[in-house]
Design a protein around this motif. Structure first.
Motif, PDB file in Angstrom:
ATOM      1  N   ALA A 125      -2.914  -0.053 -16.655  1.00  0.00           N
ATOM      2  CA  ALA A 125      -2.176   1.171 -16.982  1.00  0.00           C
ATOM      3  C   ALA A 125      -1.368   1.654 -15.779  1.00  0.00           C
ATOM      4  O   ALA A 125      -0.246   2.146 -15.939  1.00  0.00           O
ATOM      5  CB  ALA A 125      -3.160   2.256 -17.438  1.00  0.00           C
ATOM      6  N   VAL A 126      -1.919   1.513 -14.591  1.00  0.00           N
ATOM      7  CA  VAL A 126      -1.177   1.886 -13.379  1.00  0.00           C
ATOM      8  C   VAL A 126       0.092   1.041 -13.255  1.00  0.00           C
ATOM      9  O   VAL A 126       1.181   1.562 -12.970  1.00  0.00           O
ATOM     10  CB  VAL A 126      -2.075   1.716 -12.133  1.00  0.00           C
ATOM     11  CG1 VAL A 126      -1.243   1.757 -10.853  1.00  0.00           C
ATOM     12  CG2 VAL A 126      -3.136   2.810 -12.100  1.00  0.00           C
ATOM     13  N   GLY A 172       4.069  -8.509  -6.761  1.00  0.00           N
ATOM     14  CA  GLY A 172       3.313  -7.383  -6.223  1.00  0.00           C
ATOM     15  C   GLY A 172       2.145  -7.005  -7.106  1.00  0.00           C
ATOM     16  O   GLY A 172       1.093  -6.576  -6.609  1.00  0.00           O
ATOM     17  N   GLY A 173       2.300  -7.153  -8.431  1.00  0.00           N
ATOM     18  CA  GLY A 173       1.208  -6.832  -9.344  1.00  0.00           C
ATOM     19  C   GLY A 173       0.023  -7.763  -9.195  1.00  0.00           C
ATOM     20  O   GLY A 173      -1.133  -7.336  -9.303  1.00  0.00           O
ATOM     21  N   LEU A 218      -4.354   8.982 -11.357  1.00  0.00           N
ATOM     22  CA  LEU A 218      -3.762  10.320 -11.435  1.00  0.00           C
ATOM     23  C   LEU A 218      -2.629  10.496 -10.437  1.00  0.00           C
ATOM     24  O   LEU A 218      -1.633  11.181 -10.729  1.00  0.00           O
ATOM     25  CB  LEU A 218      -4.853  11.370 -11.216  1.00  0.00           C
ATOM     26  CG  LEU A 218      -5.879  11.473 -12.356  1.00  0.00           C
ATOM     27  CD1 LEU A 218      -7.120  12.224 -11.898  1.00  0.00           C
ATOM     28  CD2 LEU A 218      -5.261  12.143 -13.574  1.00  0.00           C
ATOM     29  N   LEU A 219      -2.725   9.889  -9.263  1.00  0.00           N
ATOM     30  CA  LEU A 219      -1.622   9.953  -8.302  1.00  0.00           C
ATOM     31  C   LEU A 219      -0.397   9.220  -8.832  1.00  0.00           C
ATOM     32  O   LEU A 219       0.741   9.652  -8.606  1.00  0.00           O
ATOM     33  CB  LEU A 219      -2.055   9.356  -6.965  1.00  0.00           C
ATOM     34  CG  LEU A 219      -2.989  10.224  -6.107  1.00  0.00           C
ATOM     35  CD1 LEU A 219      -3.446   9.458  -4.875  1.00  0.00           C
ATOM     36  CD2 LEU A 219      -2.305  11.524  -5.697  1.00  0.00           C
ATOM     37  N   THR A 220      -0.612   8.115  -9.540  1.00  0.00           N
ATOM     38  CA  THR A 220       0.520   7.414 -10.158  1.00  0.00           C
ATOM     39  C   THR A 220       1.172   8.292 -11.224  1.00  0.00           C
ATOM     40  O   THR A 220       2.407   8.353 -11.329  1.00  0.00           O
ATOM     41  CB  THR A 220       0.056   6.089 -10.770  1.00  0.00           C
ATOM     42  OG1 THR A 220      -0.683   5.340  -9.800  1.00  0.00           O
ATOM     43  CG2 THR A 220       1.241   5.258 -11.224  1.00  0.00           C
ATOM     44  N   LEU A 274      -0.993  -0.239  -4.133  1.00  0.00           N
ATOM     45  CA  LEU A 274      -0.275   0.533  -5.140  1.00  0.00           C
ATOM     46  C   LEU A 274       0.953   1.208  -4.527  1.00  0.00           C
ATOM     47  O   LEU A 274       2.060   1.152  -5.080  1.00  0.00           O
ATOM     48  CB  LEU A 274      -1.220   1.584  -5.734  1.00  0.00           C
ATOM     49  CG  LEU A 274      -0.598   2.756  -6.493  1.00  0.00           C
ATOM     50  CD1 LEU A 274       0.148   2.263  -7.723  1.00  0.00           C
ATOM     51  CD2 LEU A 274      -1.670   3.762  -6.886  1.00  0.00           C
ATOM     52  N   GLY A 275       0.767   1.857  -3.382  1.00  0.00           N
ATOM     53  CA  GLY A 275       1.875   2.568  -2.751  1.00  0.00           C
ATOM     54  C   GLY A 275       3.022   1.664  -2.344  1.00  0.00           C
ATOM     55  O   GLY A 275       4.195   1.988  -2.579  1.00  0.00           O
ATOM     56  N   VAL A 276       2.700   0.517  -1.741  1.00  0.00           N
ATOM     57  CA  VAL A 276       3.785  -0.366  -1.291  1.00  0.00           C
ATOM     58  C   VAL A 276       4.469  -1.050  -2.469  1.00  0.00           C
ATOM     59  O   VAL A 276       5.653  -1.390  -2.391  1.00  0.00           O
ATOM     60  CB  VAL A 276       3.269  -1.410  -0.269  1.00  0.00           C
ATOM     61  CG1 VAL A 276       2.775  -0.731   0.991  1.00  0.00           C
ATOM     62  CG2 VAL A 276       2.187  -2.296  -0.869  1.00  0.00           C
ATOM     63  N   LEU A 277       3.755  -1.248  -3.579  1.00  0.00           N
ATOM     64  CA  LEU A 277       4.400  -1.821  -4.761  1.00  0.00           C
ATOM     65  C   LEU A 277       5.450  -0.855  -5.312  1.00  0.00           C
ATOM     66  O   LEU A 277       6.545  -1.282  -5.720  1.00  0.00           O
ATOM     67  CB  LEU A 277       3.359  -2.148  -5.827  1.00  0.00           C
ATOM     68  CG  LEU A 277       3.894  -2.719  -7.147  1.00  0.00           C
ATOM     69  CD1 LEU A 277       4.728  -3.970  -6.908  1.00  0.00           C
ATOM     70  CD2 LEU A 277       2.757  -3.003  -8.114  1.00  0.00           C
ATOM     71  N   ILE A 278       5.147   0.432  -5.308  1.00  0.00           N
ATOM     72  CA  ILE A 278       6.145   1.418  -5.731  1.00  0.00           C
ATOM     73  C   ILE A 278       7.364   1.344  -4.832  1.00  0.00           C
ATOM     74  O   ILE A 278       8.510   1.368  -5.301  1.00  0.00           O
ATOM     75  CB  ILE A 278       5.536   2.831  -5.724  1.00  0.00           C
ATOM     76  CG1 ILE A 278       4.485   2.963  -6.829  1.00  0.00           C
ATOM     77  CG2 ILE A 278       6.624   3.891  -5.901  1.00  0.00           C
ATOM     78  CD1 ILE A 278       3.773   4.294  -6.846  1.00  0.00           C
ATOM     79  N   TRP A 279       7.148   1.224  -3.525  1.00  0.00           N
ATOM     80  CA  TRP A 279       8.288   1.143  -2.613  1.00  0.00           C
ATOM     81  C   TRP A 279       9.073  -0.148  -2.819  1.00  0.00           C
ATOM     82  O   TRP A 279      10.304  -0.143  -2.800  1.00  0.00           O
ATOM     83  CB  TRP A 279       7.838   1.242  -1.163  1.00  0.00           C
ATOM     84  CG  TRP A 279       8.989   1.157  -0.211  1.00  0.00           C
ATOM     85  CD1 TRP A 279       9.413   0.057   0.471  1.00  0.00           C
ATOM     86  CD2 TRP A 279       9.907   2.204   0.105  1.00  0.00           C
ATOM     87  NE1 TRP A 279      10.523   0.358   1.224  1.00  0.00           N
ATOM     88  CE2 TRP A 279      10.853   1.674   1.013  1.00  0.00           C
ATOM     89  CE3 TRP A 279      10.020   3.533  -0.276  1.00  0.00           C
ATOM     90  CZ2 TRP A 279      11.897   2.432   1.535  1.00  0.00           C
ATOM     91  CZ3 TRP A 279      11.057   4.296   0.252  1.00  0.00           C
ATOM     92  CH2 TRP A 279      11.984   3.737   1.142  1.00  0.00           C
ATOM     93  N   ASP A 280       8.380  -1.266  -2.994  1.00  0.00           N
ATOM     94  CA  ASP A 280       9.076  -2.539  -3.217  1.00  0.00           C
ATOM     95  C   ASP A 280      10.004  -2.471  -4.424  1.00  0.00           C
ATOM     96  O   ASP A 280      11.082  -3.075  -4.433  1.00  0.00           O
ATOM     97  CB  ASP A 280       8.053  -3.664  -3.430  1.00  0.00           C
ATOM     98  CG  ASP A 280       7.405  -4.123  -2.136  1.00  0.00           C
ATOM     99  OD1 ASP A 280       7.940  -3.805  -1.052  1.00  0.00           O
ATOM    100  OD2 ASP A 280       6.359  -4.792  -2.208  1.00  0.00           O
ATOM    101  N   LEU A 281       9.588  -1.737  -5.453  1.00  0.00           N
ATOM    102  CA  LEU A 281      10.360  -1.682  -6.685  1.00  0.00           C
ATOM    103  C   LEU A 281      11.423  -0.598  -6.687  1.00  0.00           C
ATOM    104  O   LEU A 281      12.464  -0.749  -7.322  1.00  0.00           O
ATOM    105  CB  LEU A 281       9.416  -1.464  -7.869  1.00  0.00           C
ATOM    106  CG  LEU A 281       8.581  -2.668  -8.292  1.00  0.00           C
ATOM    107  CD1 LEU A 281       7.397  -2.244  -9.136  1.00  0.00           C
ATOM    108  CD2 LEU A 281       9.439  -3.682  -9.036  1.00  0.00           C
ATOM    109  N   VAL A 282      11.177   0.504  -5.995  1.00  0.00           N
ATOM    110  CA  VAL A 282      12.065   1.658  -6.065  1.00  0.00           C
ATOM    111  C   VAL A 282      12.729   1.979  -4.731  1.00  0.00           C
ATOM    112  O   VAL A 282      13.859   2.458  -4.689  1.00  0.00           O
ATOM    113  CB  VAL A 282      11.289   2.900  -6.581  1.00  0.00           C
ATOM    114  CG1 VAL A 282      12.195   4.120  -6.666  1.00  0.00           C
ATOM    115  CG2 VAL A 282      10.667   2.624  -7.942  1.00  0.00           C
TER     116      VAL A 282
END
Length: 400
Positions: free
Chosen positions: A135-136, A162-163, A188-190, A337-345
């Motif tokens: 879900a994340v 990254g996933g 919840l942070l996601t 999780l945090g670095v995957l968000i950065w890699d994508l966005v």
């Protein structure tokens, strides 16, 4: 003379042209519209799902290393007494058992899972937490679609690569250790990050407050609130304050010693980045927990000021790891999780650079190296390099 008048050549008689016969077209059957094509198979999700299930099955037999803390905490919250725990529970739980570093929201979820299995809900919880990891990833993909509406192959490749790294760390957290509180906090942070992108400061505050109710370290990511315009961010801050107060204040009012939960100490191991920084105290320094929150919030504020808000989660969780005296592998899931968000966005073009760095510097060495000092140095420099990329290297200015 013949007596006949010669009138000259006879004038032609003009007659209307005959209308052409109408063309007859043969009768044809109406053309059938082709059936709609089925939606394309999203193979990256098939791979990610199979990878998560495989890790779940492999780790399950030796899983639930820390689940007994949740079973004990759930019993104590209901004022029951597991063997060897005779001090009062209920609202005195955190005052008498500071070793239970579990937020009240996580304990309530653990209570809700108990009826589903004879082992205190562990089997159901393990599969549920695996689904939470997927879900994340789905929420991250949705965040990417909102931020980069024109999809690309690079997005799919980055999410897949990254996933895979993220799910490896996530399954260690969810199945091997069974840390329900960290799972809830990261989920919840996601959700809070998605709410930021939808410009919903109150919803951001609610999700952030619930994350703190699950695990207090989530407060290190509070800079997400500052992404909203100055006229709106206070509403998110008020939402955080209300939700956190609803979760923690009853325990503090019932027993002020409940604040002792923040001063619980653990050994400062050789492989920690805290040791690599030169802090050689045998246990957690007295200033450490507050410093983790302050450093995470400070770096997050700097990221927001530089219009790099997608870096807030990685910086906040990275601050927790860099100042933590222990090296449990479940810490790494939040940073992945945090670095995957950065890699994508965050990057101008999606690419799994920091996810690869996280796997090579934080995840894989734990299984390959056995030198504590070397592991600590590698952990520290991995986090420093990632922090520099998140804050300094040119990236995509994410508008809100």
């Amino acid at each position: 003379m013949s007596g006949a008048w010669h009138l000259g050549p006879t004038a032609p008689v003009l007659r209307p042209a005959a209308e052409p016969a109408p063309e007859t077209t043969p009768l044809r059957r109406p053309r059938r519209e082709p059936p709609p094509a089925p939606p394309p198979v999203r193979w990256h999700w098939v791979i990610l799902f199979c990878w998560a299930v495989l890790l779940q099955v492999v780790l399950y037999s030796n899983g639930g290393y820390s689940w007994h803390f949740f079973a004990e905490g759930a019993a104590l919250l209901r004022d029951q007494h597991p063997p060897g725990m005779t001090a009062p529970g209920g609202l005195h739980l955190y005052a008498n058992y500071p070793q239970l570093q579990i937020g009240p929201l996580a304990l309530l979820v653990a209570i809700a899972l108990e009826p589903f299995a004879s082992d205190g809900g562990w089997m159901v919880d393990a599969w549920l937490m695996t689904l939470c990891g997927l879900a994340v990833l789905y929420l991250i993909e949705h965040l990417v679609r909102v931020s980069r509406p024109h999809g690309s192959r690079a997005q799919v490749v980055t999410l897949l690569a990254g996933g895979l790294s993220f799910l490896f760390a996530w399954e260690l957290l969810a199945v091997h250790f069974g840390h329900l509180d960290d799972v809830l906090a990261l989920l919840l942070l996601t959700c809070a990050a998605v709410a930021v992108r939808y410009r919903a400061p109150v919803l951001t505050g609610v999700f952030l407050g619930l994350a703190v109710d699950a695990k207090p370290w989530a407060l290190a990511c509070a800079a997400l609130l500052l992404v909203a315009p100055w006229r709106d961010w206070w509403r998110g801050a008020a939402a955080v304050a209300i939700v956190v107060a609803l979760g923690w204040l009853p325990f503090v009012l019932a027993d002020p010693h409940s604040l002792a939960v923040t001063s619980f100490v653990i050994p400062n191991v050789d492989a920690s980045s805290l040791r690599a920084l030169g802090v050689t105290t045998p246990n957690t320094p007295s200033w450490d927990r507050e410093a983790q929150i302050a450093l995470g919030c400070g770096l997050g504020v700097l990221a927001v000021l530089r219009r790099r808000w997608p870096a807030v989660l990685a910086l906040g969780i990275g601050a927790r790891i860099v100042l933590d005296p222990s090296v449990y592998t479940y810490y790494t899931a939040g940073f992945a999780l945090g670095v995957l968000i950065w890699d994508l966005v965050g990057f101008r073009r999606p690419m799994p650079v920091l996810s690869a760095l996280c796997f090579a510097g934080l995840i894989a060495p734990v299984f390959l190296l056995h030198n504590g000092h070397l592991l600590g140095e590698l952990r520290l420099w991995t986090l420093l390099v990632a922090g520099a990329v998140l804050l300094v290297i040119p990236g995509r200015k994410e508008p809100i």
